[in-house]
Motif scaffolding. Structure first.
Motif, PDB file in Angstrom:
ATOM      1  N   LEU A 144     -32.380 111.191  99.116  1.00 57.78           N
ATOM      2  CA  LEU A 144     -32.038 112.748  98.749  1.00 57.78           C
ATOM      3  C   LEU A 144     -32.522 113.705  99.566  1.00 57.78           C
ATOM      4  CD1 LEU A 144     -33.028 112.694  94.838  1.00 57.78           C
ATOM      5  CD2 LEU A 144     -30.900 112.628  95.826  1.00 57.78           C
ATOM      6  N   TRP A 145     -33.498 113.719 100.460  1.00 53.89           N
ATOM      7  CA  TRP A 145     -34.064 114.397 101.394  1.00 53.89           C
ATOM      8  C   TRP A 145     -32.854 114.203 102.558  1.00 53.89           C
ATOM      9  CZ3 TRP A 145     -35.496 114.646 106.331  1.00 53.89           C
ATOM     10  CH2 TRP A 145     -35.954 115.822 106.838  1.00 53.89           C
ATOM     11  N   LEU A 146     -32.850 113.356 103.075  1.00 52.16           N
ATOM     12  CA  LEU A 146     -31.818 112.893 104.200  1.00 52.16           C
ATOM     13  C   LEU A 146     -30.666 113.577 104.051  1.00 52.16           C
ATOM     14  CD1 LEU A 146     -33.127 109.369 104.857  1.00 52.16           C
ATOM     15  CD2 LEU A 146     -33.402 111.340 106.521  1.00 52.16           C
ATOM     16  N   VAL A 147     -30.113 113.470 102.860  1.00 55.26           N
ATOM     17  CA  VAL A 147     -28.669 113.985 102.484  1.00 55.26           C
ATOM     18  C   VAL A 147     -28.664 115.495 102.292  1.00 55.26           C
ATOM     19  CG1 VAL A 147     -26.865 114.134 100.682  1.00 55.26           C
ATOM     20  CG2 VAL A 147     -27.812 111.932 101.469  1.00 55.26           C
ATOM     21  N   GLY A 148     -29.857 116.047 101.696  1.00 57.14           N
ATOM     22  CA  GLY A 148     -29.954 117.425 101.487  1.00 57.14           C
ATOM     23  C   GLY A 148     -30.307 118.178 102.805  1.00 57.14           C
ATOM     24  N   ALA A 149     -30.952 117.281 103.705  1.00 58.00           N
ATOM     25  CA  ALA A 149     -31.326 118.063 105.083  1.00 58.00           C
ATOM     26  C   ALA A 149     -29.969 118.142 105.969  1.00 58.00           C
ATOM     27  CB  ALA A 149     -32.370 117.406 105.775  1.00 58.00           C
ATOM     28  N   GLY A 150     -29.048 117.225 105.600  1.00 59.14           N
ATOM     29  CA  GLY A 150     -27.483 117.146 106.435  1.00 59.14           C
ATOM     30  C   GLY A 150     -27.948 116.005 107.583  1.00 59.14           C
ATOM     31  N   LEU A 151     -28.778 115.278 107.563  1.00 56.00           N
ATOM     32  CA  LEU A 151     -29.082 114.349 108.550  1.00 56.00           C
ATOM     33  C   LEU A 151     -28.311 112.974 108.326  1.00 56.00           C
ATOM     34  CD1 LEU A 151     -32.937 114.219 108.577  1.00 56.00           C
ATOM     35  CD2 LEU A 151     -31.262 115.068 110.477  1.00 56.00           C
ATOM     36  N   VAL A 152     -27.908 112.809 107.053  1.00 58.75           N
ATOM     37  CA  VAL A 152     -26.777 111.678 106.401  1.00 58.75           C
ATOM     38  C   VAL A 152     -25.802 112.238 105.719  1.00 58.75           C
ATOM     39  CG1 VAL A 152     -26.911 109.516 105.324  1.00 58.75           C
ATOM     40  CG2 VAL A 152     -28.802 110.185 106.734  1.00 58.75           C
ATOM     41  N   PRO A 153     -24.548 112.102 106.170  1.00 61.98           N
ATOM     42  CA  PRO A 153     -23.548 112.621 105.104  1.00 61.98           C
ATOM     43  C   PRO A 153     -23.488 111.907 103.809  1.00 61.98           C
ATOM     44  CG  PRO A 153     -22.673 112.067 107.377  1.00 61.98           C
ATOM     45  CD  PRO A 153     -24.102 111.541 107.134  1.00 61.98           C
ATOM     46  N   ASP A 154     -23.313 112.633 102.727  1.00 60.98           N
ATOM     47  CA  ASP A 154     -23.131 112.252 101.179  1.00 60.98           C
ATOM     48  C   ASP A 154     -22.421 110.845 101.437  1.00 60.98           C
ATOM     49  OD1 ASP A 154     -23.947 112.050  98.781  1.00 60.98           O
ATOM     50  OD2 ASP A 154     -22.475 113.445  98.259  1.00 60.98           O
ATOM     51  N   ARG A 155     -22.846 110.048 100.503  1.00 66.44           N
ATOM     52  CA  ARG A 155     -22.374 108.535 100.121  1.00 66.44           C
ATOM     53  C   ARG A 155     -22.351 107.742 101.249  1.00 66.44           C
ATOM     54  NH1 ARG A 155     -18.537 112.237  98.622  1.00 66.44           N
ATOM     55  NH2 ARG A 155     -17.345 112.077 100.403  1.00 66.44           N
ATOM     56  N   THR A 156     -23.380 107.961 102.381  1.00 65.99           N
ATOM     57  CA  THR A 156     -23.542 107.064 103.381  1.00 65.99           C
ATOM     58  C   THR A 156     -24.461 105.853 102.830  1.00 65.99           C
ATOM     59  OG1 THR A 156     -23.459 108.724 105.054  1.00 65.99           O
ATOM     60  CG2 THR A 156     -24.376 106.754 105.606  1.00 65.99           C
ATOM     61  N   PRO A 157     -24.052 104.742 103.075  1.00 66.07           N
ATOM     62  CA  PRO A 157     -24.967 103.466 102.463  1.00 66.07           C
ATOM     63  C   PRO A 157     -26.029 103.561 103.449  1.00 66.07           C
ATOM     64  CG  PRO A 157     -23.026 102.764 103.838  1.00 66.07           C
ATOM     65  CD  PRO A 157     -22.761 104.149 103.662  1.00 66.07           C
ATOM     66  N   LEU A 158     -27.138 103.471 102.753  1.00 62.20           N
ATOM     67  CA  LEU A 158     -28.552 103.249 103.350  1.00 62.20           C
ATOM     68  C   LEU A 158     -29.253 102.197 102.755  1.00 62.20           C
ATOM     69  CD1 LEU A 158     -29.707 107.215 103.359  1.00 62.20           C
ATOM     70  CD2 LEU A 158     -28.881 105.830 105.244  1.00 62.20           C
ATOM     71  N   GLY A 159     -28.612 100.855 102.896  1.00 58.86           N
ATOM     72  CA  GLY A 159     -29.094  99.844 102.394  1.00 58.86           C
ATOM     73  C   GLY A 159     -30.313  99.258 102.852  1.00 58.86           C
ATOM     74  N   ARG A 160     -30.792  99.491 104.171  1.00 59.73           N
ATOM     75  CA  ARG A 160     -32.159  99.117 104.697  1.00 59.73           C
ATOM     76  C   ARG A 160     -33.239 100.199 104.276  1.00 59.73           C
ATOM     77  NH1 ARG A 160     -31.019  96.585 110.749  1.00 59.73           N
ATOM     78  NH2 ARG A 160     -29.193  95.409 110.366  1.00 59.73           N
ATOM     79  N   LEU A 161     -33.007 101.413 103.688  1.00 60.27           N
ATOM     80  CA  LEU A 161     -34.023 102.222 103.526  1.00 60.27           C
ATOM     81  C   LEU A 161     -35.162 101.782 102.443  1.00 60.27           C
ATOM     82  CD1 LEU A 161     -33.259 105.919 102.530  1.00 60.27           C
ATOM     83  CD2 LEU A 161     -35.126 104.846 101.746  1.00 60.27           C
ATOM     84  N   GLY A 162     -36.448 101.784 102.877  1.00 61.54           N
ATOM     85  CA  GLY A 162     -37.344 101.221 102.001  1.00 61.54           C
ATOM     86  C   GLY A 162     -38.689 101.742 102.332  1.00 61.54           C
ATOM     87  N   PRO A 163     -39.695 101.195 101.932  1.00 66.34           N
ATOM     88  CA  PRO A 163     -41.043 101.924 102.010  1.00 66.34           C
ATOM     89  C   PRO A 163     -41.504 101.910 103.242  1.00 66.34           C
ATOM     90  CG  PRO A 163     -41.238  99.819 100.158  1.00 66.34           C
ATOM     91  CD  PRO A 163     -39.854  99.958 100.792  1.00 66.34           C
ATOM     92  N   ASP A 164     -40.984 101.119 104.272  1.00 66.43           N
ATOM     93  CA  ASP A 164     -41.268 101.406 105.842  1.00 66.43           C
ATOM     94  C   ASP A 164     -40.769 102.722 106.426  1.00 66.43           C
ATOM     95  OD1 ASP A 164     -38.730 100.189 105.326  1.00 66.43           O
ATOM     96  OD2 ASP A 164     -38.619  99.426 107.449  1.00 66.43           O
ATOM     97  N   TRP A 165     -39.473 103.016 105.841  1.00 66.57           N
ATOM     98  CA  TRP A 165     -38.993 104.162 106.136  1.00 66.57           C
ATOM     99  C   TRP A 165     -39.649 105.480 105.423  1.00 66.57           C
ATOM    100  CZ3 TRP A 165     -33.075 105.291 106.932  1.00 66.57           C
ATOM    101  CH2 TRP A 165     -32.398 103.936 107.397  1.00 66.57           C
ATOM    102  N   VAL A 166     -40.022 105.345 104.171  1.00 64.23           N
ATOM    103  CA  VAL A 166     -40.970 106.348 103.623  1.00 64.23           C
ATOM    104  C   VAL A 166     -42.400 106.519 104.607  1.00 64.23           C
ATOM    105  CG1 VAL A 166     -42.133 106.928 101.732  1.00 64.23           C
ATOM    106  CG2 VAL A 166     -40.040 105.952 101.400  1.00 64.23           C
ATOM    107  N   ALA A 167     -42.856 105.452 104.839  1.00 59.16           N
ATOM    108  CA  ALA A 167     -44.107 105.808 105.561  1.00 59.16           C
ATOM    109  C   ALA A 167     -43.813 106.197 106.955  1.00 59.16           C
ATOM    110  CB  ALA A 167     -44.906 104.295 105.766  1.00 59.16           C
ATOM    111  N   ALA A 168     -42.598 105.872 107.593  1.00 56.33           N
ATOM    112  CA  ALA A 168     -42.461 106.454 108.749  1.00 56.33           C
ATOM    113  C   ALA A 168     -42.126 107.879 108.914  1.00 56.33           C
ATOM    114  CB  ALA A 168     -41.204 105.626 109.429  1.00 56.33           C
ATOM    115  N   PHE A 169     -41.541 108.331 107.818  1.00 55.24           N
ATOM    116  CA  PHE A 169     -41.305 109.860 107.577  1.00 55.24           C
ATOM    117  C   PHE A 169     -42.631 110.523 107.284  1.00 55.24           C
ATOM    118  CE2 PHE A 169     -36.733 109.050 108.181  1.00 55.24           C
ATOM    119  CZ  PHE A 169     -36.270 109.953 108.672  1.00 55.24           C
ATOM    120  N   ARG A 170     -43.150 110.055 106.418  1.00 56.16           N
ATOM    121  CA  ARG A 170     -44.455 110.715 105.968  1.00 56.16           C
ATOM    122  C   ARG A 170     -45.451 110.852 107.438  1.00 56.16           C
ATOM    123  NH1 ARG A 170     -46.931 107.819 100.506  1.00 56.16           N
ATOM    124  NH2 ARG A 170     -45.162 108.715  99.213  1.00 56.16           N
ATOM    125  N   GLY A 171     -45.396 109.775 108.197  1.00 61.64           N
ATOM    126  CA  GLY A 171     -46.022 109.816 109.177  1.00 61.64           C
ATOM    127  C   GLY A 171     -45.740 110.950 110.392  1.00 61.64           C
TER     128      GLY A 171
END
Length: 202
Positions: free
Chosen positions: A33-60
């Motif tokens: 939701l944040w990636l789409v809201g921030a305009g980094l990813v166009p709406d309806r873009t498939p993000l199949g690999r998005l998982g806990p590792d992405w969350v940890a990387a963005f928090r870091g």
């Protein structure tokens, strides 16, 4: 989620409120939701690999950008004094490393109605999206004009940071509707109590 800071890297900082320990990116769905809201990813873009590792990387990345931005707000000698020399150097090294990666490429493609819409080319990978945010942070931290507009919200308990692009540069709150309104209500209550106290003494 809040997207009114004037910079995507500052919008990322707004996903966490240290005073209330409020986490805005708790899982992959919230990061999506944040990636789409921030305009980094166009709406309806498939993000199949998005998982806990992405969350940890963005928090870091958020923690590193936050320490650098807070240091700038604290003043010219901020990094060493606000976070300690090693911590500040580590944050800067990690942000620079993330920014050095290639951000995702953009393509214009036709949708079903024949309109041109944006898509990310070559797949969506976490390092590319991190690079986009980290580059934004590097641009902010090295731009004297934007740094001069960097402000911390004066709202009670609010830790949001934003660029003050208002006329006269007198913006005091991240949001006039939220923090500004709370401050106006609190000020009104203080006046009412003060008047009641004076009347009681009389």
């Amino acid at each position: 989620m809040w997207f009114d800071s004037g910079r995507v890297c500052l919008d990322l900082l707004a996903t966490f409120t240290p005073h209330g320990d409020a986490e805005g990116i708790r899982d992959a769905d919230e990061l999506r939701l944040w990636l789409v809201g921030a305009g980094l990813v166009p709406d309806r873009t498939p993000l199949g690999r998005l998982g806990p590792d992405w969350v940890a990387a963005f928090r870091g990345l958020r923690a590193d950008v936050d320490s650098l931005v807070r240091a700038e707000l604290a003043g010219a000698a901020g990094p060493q004094e606000a976070a300690g020399p090693q911590e500040a150097a580590g944050a800067l090294t990690r942000v620079n490393a993330a920014a050095a990666g290639p951000p995702p490429g953009l393509c214009a493609v036709r949708d079903r109605e024949g309109h041109l819409v944006r898509e990310l080319c070559g797949g969506v990978e976490c390092p590319g999206l991190l690079a986009a945010v980290a580059r934004d942070a590097v641009e902010l931290l090295t731009d004297p004009g934007d740094l001069a507009l960097l402000r911390a919200c004066e709202g009670d308990g609010c830790a949001r940071v934003y660029l003050d692009t208002s006329r006269g540069h007198r913006r005091r709150w991240c949001s006039s509707e939220q923090c500004g309104n709370r401050e106006r209500v609190a000020r009104h209550r203080r006046r009412v109590r003060s008047v009641a106290g004076v009347a009681g003494k009389g």
